[in-house]
Design an enzyme around this catalytic site. Structure first.
Site, PDB file in Angstrom:
ATOM      1  N   ASP A 331     -10.211  -8.078 -21.150  1.00 39.32           N
ATOM      2  CA  ASP A 331      -9.580  -7.846 -19.853  1.00 39.32           C
ATOM      3  C   ASP A 331     -10.119  -6.560 -19.271  1.00 39.32           C
ATOM      4  OD1 ASP A 331      -7.939 -10.006 -19.395  1.00 39.32           O
ATOM      5  OD2 ASP A 331      -6.474  -9.294 -20.858  1.00 39.32           O
ATOM      6  N   ASP A 368       3.483  11.444  -3.789  1.00 40.33           N
ATOM      7  CA  ASP A 368       3.129  10.183  -4.442  1.00 40.33           C
ATOM      8  C   ASP A 368       2.830  10.455  -5.918  1.00 40.33           C
ATOM      9  OD1 ASP A 368       2.102   7.826  -5.271  1.00 40.33           O
ATOM     10  OD2 ASP A 368       0.662   7.595  -3.631  1.00 40.33           O
ATOM     11  N   GLU A 372      -2.943   7.172  -8.694  1.00 42.30           N
ATOM     12  CA  GLU A 372      -3.846   7.124  -7.552  1.00 42.30           C
ATOM     13  C   GLU A 372      -3.538   8.270  -6.597  1.00 42.30           C
ATOM     14  OE1 GLU A 372      -2.392   4.533  -8.837  1.00 42.30           O
ATOM     15  OE2 GLU A 372      -3.818   2.886  -9.011  1.00 42.30           O
ATOM     16  N   PHE A 400       6.509   3.890  -0.472  1.00 49.68           N
ATOM     17  CA  PHE A 400       5.844   2.593  -0.401  1.00 49.68           C
ATOM     18  C   PHE A 400       6.872   1.473  -0.420  1.00 49.68           C
ATOM     19  CE2 PHE A 400       4.178  -1.179  -2.416  1.00 49.68           C
ATOM     20  CZ  PHE A 400       3.015  -1.379  -1.716  1.00 49.68           C
ATOM     21  N   ALA A 402       7.158  -2.995  -0.233  1.00 49.35           N
ATOM     22  CA  ALA A 402       6.368  -4.231  -0.246  1.00 49.35           C
ATOM     23  C   ALA A 402       6.180  -4.782   1.157  1.00 49.35           C
ATOM     24  CB  ALA A 402       7.045  -5.271  -1.137  1.00 49.35           C
ATOM     25  N   ARG A 405       3.662  -1.985   2.955  1.00 47.87           N
ATOM     26  CA  ARG A 405       2.448  -1.820   2.160  1.00 47.87           C
ATOM     27  C   ARG A 405       1.737  -0.512   2.508  1.00 47.87           C
ATOM     28  NH1 ARG A 405      -0.985  -6.993   2.629  1.00 47.87           N
ATOM     29  NH2 ARG A 405      -0.338  -6.887   4.792  1.00 47.87           N
ATOM     30  N   MET A 406       2.532   0.498   2.805  1.00 47.27           N
ATOM     31  CA  MET A 406       1.993   1.816   3.131  1.00 47.27           C
ATOM     32  C   MET A 406       2.935   2.860   2.570  1.00 47.27           C
ATOM     33  SD  MET A 406       0.923   1.587   7.120  1.00 47.27           S
ATOM     34  CE  MET A 406       2.615   1.445   7.572  1.00 47.27           C
ATOM     35  N   SER A 407       2.439   4.066   2.417  1.00 44.96           N
ATOM     36  CA  SER A 407       3.320   5.195   2.162  1.00 44.96           C
ATOM     37  C   SER A 407       2.785   6.353   2.991  1.00 44.96           C
ATOM     38  CB  SER A 407       3.335   5.541   0.668  1.00 44.96           C
ATOM     39  OG  SER A 407       2.058   5.939   0.254  1.00 44.96           O
ATOM     40  N   LYS A 418      -0.991   6.180   4.630  1.00 49.40           N
ATOM     41  CA  LYS A 418      -2.147   5.648   3.906  1.00 49.40           C
ATOM     42  C   LYS A 418      -1.734   4.312   3.310  1.00 49.40           C
ATOM     43  CE  LYS A 418      -1.670   7.969  -0.674  1.00 49.40           C
ATOM     44  NZ  LYS A 418      -0.402   7.645  -1.075  1.00 49.40           N
TER      45      LYS A 418
END
Lengths: 705, 564
Positions: A331, A368, A372, A400, A402, A405-407, A418
């Site tokens: 994987d 955040d 990432e 963030f 769903a 789809r940004m924060s 972003k």
């Protein structure tokens, strides 16, 4: 593997915040050396050594010996020389009898040592499996019963502090569970109803919250029970290669019987005779006792080496197959790459400066906590020396979700966001802004390079793109080169689109990849490899991996995975570290090499023994044969006895090798063969000449004639 | 000098034969060569077999056994009844039962052990229909088994290994008959006898003596005797007799005929499994063993005969010439006999009983290795492939994989069958030699006492269990005891190897093939050839070391020096 490249926009769900799903494959866990359920033990740990000595004598039971044809012959030979020693006592016949007996004891000792290590581990596990009380739910009513009374389908309630009474699935609630009893990993894991994280294991402890578990194992059949019986070797069966080798050893033993027996008629023709004690001594010296004595210890020790690395093999067959594997399905996430993307570049658009973009991106990422997000802060610091700022009161974070789809961050009238390209594009248009034309091409280019583009916008203004790179683990390329040298093909499995997959595959140096992998595609790949006669190994954890795990020749289920996955695979990795597949292959190979090396050594030894015993047998009939006594052994009796003593002692001397396995360095077949033939073939030819001579000198000095 | 020239010519010719005959045999067994179809087709109709239908290993084995049984009975009947049958110019009587049994088994099994002098025992009819026919078919059976095993290795997932009747017919028709026909003419041109006119009666007026000189259809039988690695001579003196082997040229041709098929089959093997290199590796191992034995025997025979030297009878500038033909000399005789004993031929051009101890040991131990260098037609290859399986099994483990040969996994069943095929010979030899050493019926026919007598007994059983047929002489073995025990040794040494080999072919054919990779144990390298040699030497050495020590080794040591 050439599906249409998806546009980067479709990759939107892989937004940074959603990548928190790192419970099972976080780099931290993969790289950290976990605490082991199986404590590493010294080779001759007294707590194993002492019981093993006792076991060695208990195993003298002829019913036990009958399972090992080579050692059974030695036992019968001992009885024959014993009868002779009693009937016609002499120092020689008694000495031979004692050392023949010791040969059997040493063989038993080797096996007991190997088993002892497993038993010690099993005892540790058993201590943890205290008799638990369970809170069973019957029509909504709770009742207290012993865990052993639970049967499949029962519902039990567990609350903080409770030990989960048996294996099962969480059907209600979510809880953090301490699984250190099984994995040795002290950090708690989340178990929740539904999905791939619903499996709980008996003997683990609930730390928080209340869950309802549906029991999935019959009493005595739980994972813990199986684990104990596996490390104990209770359910051990001979593996196919072991069976084949046993046949060869039995055939050799069978052949040496007439070789030795006819010496009496041959001597009779020459008007001589050979004493029976000497004949038995010759027979035992010739039959492959060294490998015969160590064969089962080698097999048990191979399983044990896996346990030492926190891998449980359900059968020895699986370990053997691991040595034969020619294709590894790996994987991508967690095995080849670290598992999360790291910011690697700021790509401004629309005339904005790189520093401007970095500044906005850093601001948006300050709160955040995902890897990432942090990596963006780190990159901004590296590139533009942007330090972390004080969080002022006016800062308002946009987490963030769903839906969006940004924060991002709202501060002093600025709205910095972003997120995935498509989401940010929508948002910018909503804010009344313009999307520059060049954005699309940058986003596409970034995705093609195998990275994830993260678009940053300030209000209606698109600032640019942050490139998030999938970071390939350091050293993984060398591992793949080694595997290639061993003749093993690596195939990377990933859900990424073919372009991304190809970029990462070439960076990591795998031989092939399967992009946009679905369980069906995985299954097809395994089947097509197997049709070509190749053996396939893979790891998996989800329920949808189960069919592929069952189909693979070596299927390693992650312990964090579902029960279905664990049932389907033939190994379970307690650390849930997919990189370990490579170690497993090496252990399999090492096991086979150890078997081959000791067989070669055992057979090569016979040459010296002939030169010791044959001249001694016929001293009076044919004194000329003394010319063959190249070791110049003291007397016929000392020569024969020395050979028998050597034969017995070499077993003890090789126990460490059998338990530890011969040293294995990844290399091509020719190099391995040359090296092992030299050490164990040529070495096996020479060593006994020296050994027998030294023993002869010692026993002669000790007054034996 | 002549010796080395002989070797050079031998190697050069064999290299050409290896390539050409090897490729031709591939075409023959693949059924692509059809120039004798007009003979072949009616034969199949006669046998009631459909050449397109293949057999499982069991059917193949049953066909082979049935054919052998009929062959044995037919041969036995002809020998017993020859007194009443035509073509009997010497008016010979029927052959006694025990000897008939031994001889029938002997020719059936490609052994050609002869407990009788041919010229005073066998009528022309017996020679031509009983013995020569067996020379052809027993050779063809051996080749068929080898080809069946090759098919097992080269096929995958197949339940069949060929058709025995087709393989048998094609081997005789396309390979053995044409070569025998052509070469017999060459032999006749060199002076080998070929006549049905009966013995020649000569009156030497000068010395006043009358002589009866036996003759017969010799040349035709001589060629197949060598080509099929049979070795049963028309005359008692075998290839030392000038009517069989008239001169140096025929001596060299006989050597070449013996080696041709066993050597060329390695090419056939390589081509059929898809890699000539695999065949070269096997041939290299065979050649190495052959070279060592040839070297040591030649050196031993080039030394003077110790008994002659002790008696102070003569200087021996030409080496040990006792029991050798002056036409051939010491080393070339050694070459012939090594060739003959390293294949399963057994035809000799000099007396092994009078070889120096180590020379005699060379020929005996050559057989003890299982006759794999290069061995009999077919039997050499299939036995060597069994050794290869064992070598792969042990060596393969040492590279960290469960062993495989040519992509076939070697598992319990294969190991068991290969072990039986390899170990049945030493066990048979040792047990029967053990019996013969203690029973009066076994010991009384030995002409010499002590270690030499023991060597004679050991040699007799080694030769018969290996289907070689060469005799050490010095053992009057035409007794019921030796005829029956020897017959037993030959039967076991042939069929208890062939049946496991066919089972092996069946087991291998059914297997899938594992593709080779960098981690695969390669079997087409010098390293593997070396390992194969080591395994052959170790198995042979470990099983026969004590027995050989008590025979030729003691003899050699008794003379004080190892060589001579």
């Amino acid at each position: 593997m050439s599906a249409q490249p998806r546009s980067s926009d479709q990759r939107a769900p892989e937004s940074p915040a959603e990548a928190v799903d790192t419970d099972r494959s976080s780099p931290a866990q993969a790289e950290r050396e976990p605490r082991r359920a199986a404590q590493p033990r010294g080779l001759f740990d007294p707590s194993i050594l002492v019981p093993a000595l006792g076991e060695a004598f208990k195993k003298l039971d002829p019913r036990v010996q009958a399972r090992n044809p080579v050692m059974f012959v030695v036992l019968v030979g001992t009885v024959v020389t014993l009868a002779e020693a009693v009937a016609r006592p002499s120092a020689f016949s008694w000495s031979v009898t004692v050392f023949l007996f010791l040969t059997v004891v040493f063989a038993n000792f080797a096996e007991a040592m190997a088993e002892g290590r497993g038993k010690a581990q099993a005892a540790t596990l058993r201590r943890m499996r205290t008799t638990t009380e369970a809170r069973r739910l019957r029509e909504g009513e709770e009742e207290r019963v012993a865990a052993t009374e639970l049967s499949r389908g029962d519902l039990v309630v567990c609350e903080p502090g409770d030990l989960i009474p048996s294996d099962g699935e969480v059907v209600e609630g979510v809880a953090s569970v301490d699984e250190s009893a099984i994995t040795g990993e002290s950090a708690p894991v989340i178990r929740e109803a539904g999905g791939d994280r619903s499996a709980v294991t008996g003997g683990t402890k609930v730390l928080s919250d209340r869950i309802v578990v549906r029991i999935s194992a019959e009493p005595g059949q739980t994972f813990m029970d199986r684990m104990i019986s596996l490390v104990e070797g209770a359910s051990r069966q001979k593996t196919p290669n072991e069976v084949a080798l046993t046949i060869l050893l039995s055939a050799l033993t069978l052949v040496f019987l007439p070789v030795v027996v006819v010496l009496e008629p041959f001597a009779h023709y020459a008007r001589g005779s050979v004493p029976i004690v000497s004949l038995v001594a010759l027979l035992v010296a010739l039959i492959p006792t060294t490998i015969g004595a160590l064969l089962s210890a080698i097999g048990i020790a191979g399983m044990d080496r896996l346990v030492q690395r926190n891998v449980l093999a359900m059968s020895g067959r699986a370990v053997e197959a691991a040595g034969d594997v020619s294709t590894l399905l790996l994987d991508k996430t967690g095995t080849i790459t670290l598992g999360n993307r790291m910011a690697s570049a700021f790509l401004p658009v629309g005339g904005h400066q790189e520093a401007e973009l970095a500044d906005a991106a850093q601001l948006a990422s300050l709160a955040d906590e995902t890897p990432e997000g942090r990596s963006i802060v780190v990159l901004a610091k590296q590139r533009f020396d942007l330090r972390g700022r004080e969080m002022a009161a006016g800062y308002s974070f946009v987490p963030f979700s769903a839906q969006t789809r940004m924060s991002g961050l709202d501060v002093a009238g600025r709205h910095i966001r972003k997120g995935a390209a498509e989401a940010v594009r929508h948002w910018v248009v909503e804010q009344g802004g313009q999307v520059p034309d060049e954005l699309d091409s940058i986003v596409t280019r970034t995705a093609k390079a195998g990275s994830t583009p993260l678009v940053v916008a300030d209000g209606g203004e698109v600032l640019g793109v942050v490139e998030l790179k999938d970071v390939v683990k350091t050293g993984i390329q060398e591992r793949f080169d080694q595997l290639r040298a061993m003749g093993i093909r690596t195939v990377m499995i990933t859900g990424d689109n073919p372009l991304t997959a190809a970029a990462i595959a070439s960076e990591a140096g795998v031989d092939d990849y399967l992009a946009e992998a679905t369980p069906e595609a995985k299954m097809d790949l395994i089947r097509s490899e197997q049709e070509g006669g190749r053996l396939v190994a893979m790891t998996g954890d989800g329920t949808n991996d189960a069919p592929a795990l069952a189909q693979a020749d070596v299927g390693v289920a992650m312990n964090t995975g579902t029960m279905a996955a664990k049932e389907a695979g033939n190994m379970v990795d307690l650390d849930s570290n997919p990189t370990k597949l490579i170690d497993i292959v090496e252990i399999g190979k090492q096991l086979l090499i150890t078997r081959g090396a000791l067989t070669t050594f055992s057979i090569a030894n016979d040459v010296a023994k002939y030169f010791a015993i044959i001249p001694a047998l016929f001293t009076t009939t044919y004194p000329q044969l003394q010319a063959l006594n190249v070791m110049r052994l003291h007397s016929p009796h000392s020569a024969i006895l020395s050979a028998v003593i050597f034969n017995a002692l070499v077993i003890v001397a090789l126990i460490p090798l059998a338990l530890r396995g011969v040293r294995y360095r990844p290399a091509g077949a020719a190099a391995l063969l040359r090296r092992n033939l030299l050490i164990y073939g040529v070495g096996g030819l020479i060593a006994p000449f020296a050994g027998i001579k030294i023993i002869d000198l010692i026993i002669t000095l000790a007054g034996f004639h | 000098m002549g010796y080395f020239l002989t070797l050079v010519v031998m190697v050069a010719v064999l290299a050409v034969v290896w390539r050409l005959l090897g490729a031709y045999m591939v075409a023959v067994y693949d059924g692509r060569t059809r120039w004798l179809a007009f003979v072949e087709r009616p034969l199949y109709r006669l046998l009631g077999t459909d050449p397109k239908v293949e057999q499982t290993w069991r059917r193949y084995a049953v066909s082979l056994i049935a054919f052998s049984l009929v062959s044995a009975l037919l041969t036995y009947a002809i020998l017993r009844l020859q007194g009443h049958l035509p073509l009997n110019p010497d008016h010979l009587h029927g052959v006694p039962p025990a000897l008939s049994f031994n001889t029938a088994v002997s020719f059936l099994t490609n052994t050609n052990w002869q407990n009788y002098p041919g010229e005073t025992t066998m009528s022309y009819l017996s020679q031509m229909t009983a013995l020569a026919v067996q020379n052809f078919v027993s050779a063809s059976v051996g080749m068929a088994v080898a080809v069946a095993l090759i098919r097992g290795l080269s096929r995958k997932g197949s339940s069949t290994i060929g058709n025995f009747w087709v393989d048998l017919t094609r081997g005789v028709l396309y390979i053995l008959l044409p070569i025998s026909f052509l070469m017999a003419i060459v032999f006749v041109s060199q002076g080998a006898v070929q006549t049905l006119a009966g013995p020649a009666h000569i009156h030497d007026a000068l010395n006043g003596v009358s002589q009866t000189i036996p003759r017969g259809p010799v040349a035709s039988q001589e060629v197949i005797k060598q080509l099929g690695t049979n070795g049963g001579g028309f005359f008692n003196a075998n290839a030392a007799h000038p009517f069989e082997n008239p001169d140096g040229l025929t001596n060299l041709l006989e050597i070449l005929l013996i080696l041709s098929i066993p050597v060329a089959l390695t090419y056939t093997f390589g081509r059929m499994v898809g890699s000539v290199r695999q065949g070269v590796a096997v041939l290299a191992a065979m050649t190495l063993l052959f070279g060592v034995w040839l070297g040591s025997t030649s050196v031993a025979e080039h030394a003077p005969n110790p008994a002659v030297a002790a008696a102070g009878l003569a200087h021996q500038p030409g080496g040990n010439m006792v029991g050798k033909e002056a036409r051939f000399g010491d080393t070339s005789s050694a070459l012939f006999n090594v060739v003959s004993t390293q294949t399963s031929t057994g035809s000799v051009d000099s007396s092994m009983d009078s070889y120096n101890p180590l020379g005699g040991m060379g020929t005996m131990t050559g057989m003890m290795l299982g006759e794999v260098s290069p061995g009999g037609v077919g039997s050499g290859l299939y036995t060597m492939l069994c050794f290869a399986l064992l070598a792969v099994f042990i060596g393969g483990l040492m590279v960290g994989r469960t062993p495989e040969y040519l992509g076939k996994k070697i598992q319990a069943r294969e190991v068991k069958l290969a072990a039986i095929a390899i170990l049945v010979m030493p066990v048979t030899v040792l047990v029967l030699a053990g019996l013969a050493s203690v029973l009066p019926a076994g010991t009384s026919p030995t002409l010499n006492a002590g270690p030499h007598g023991f060597s004679e007994i050991l040699y007799a059983f080694t030769s018969q269990a290996n289907n070689n047929g060469s005799a050490f002489a010095g053992l009057s073995s035409n007794t019921v005891f030796y005829n029956v025990l020897g017959g037993l040794a030959m039967l076991v040494g042939r069929f208890v190897i062939i049946i496991p080999v066919l089972a092996l072919a069946g087991a291998l054919a059914a297997k899938e093939m594992v593709p080779a990779g960098a981690g695969t144990f390669r079997t087409d390298t010098a390293l593997f050839a070396g390992l194969l040699v080591a395994v052959v030497l170790i198995v042979g050495g470990l099983t026969f070391f004590p027995a050989v020590s008590l025979g030729p080794v003691v003899e050699a040591l008794s003379h004080g020096r190892f060589f001579g």
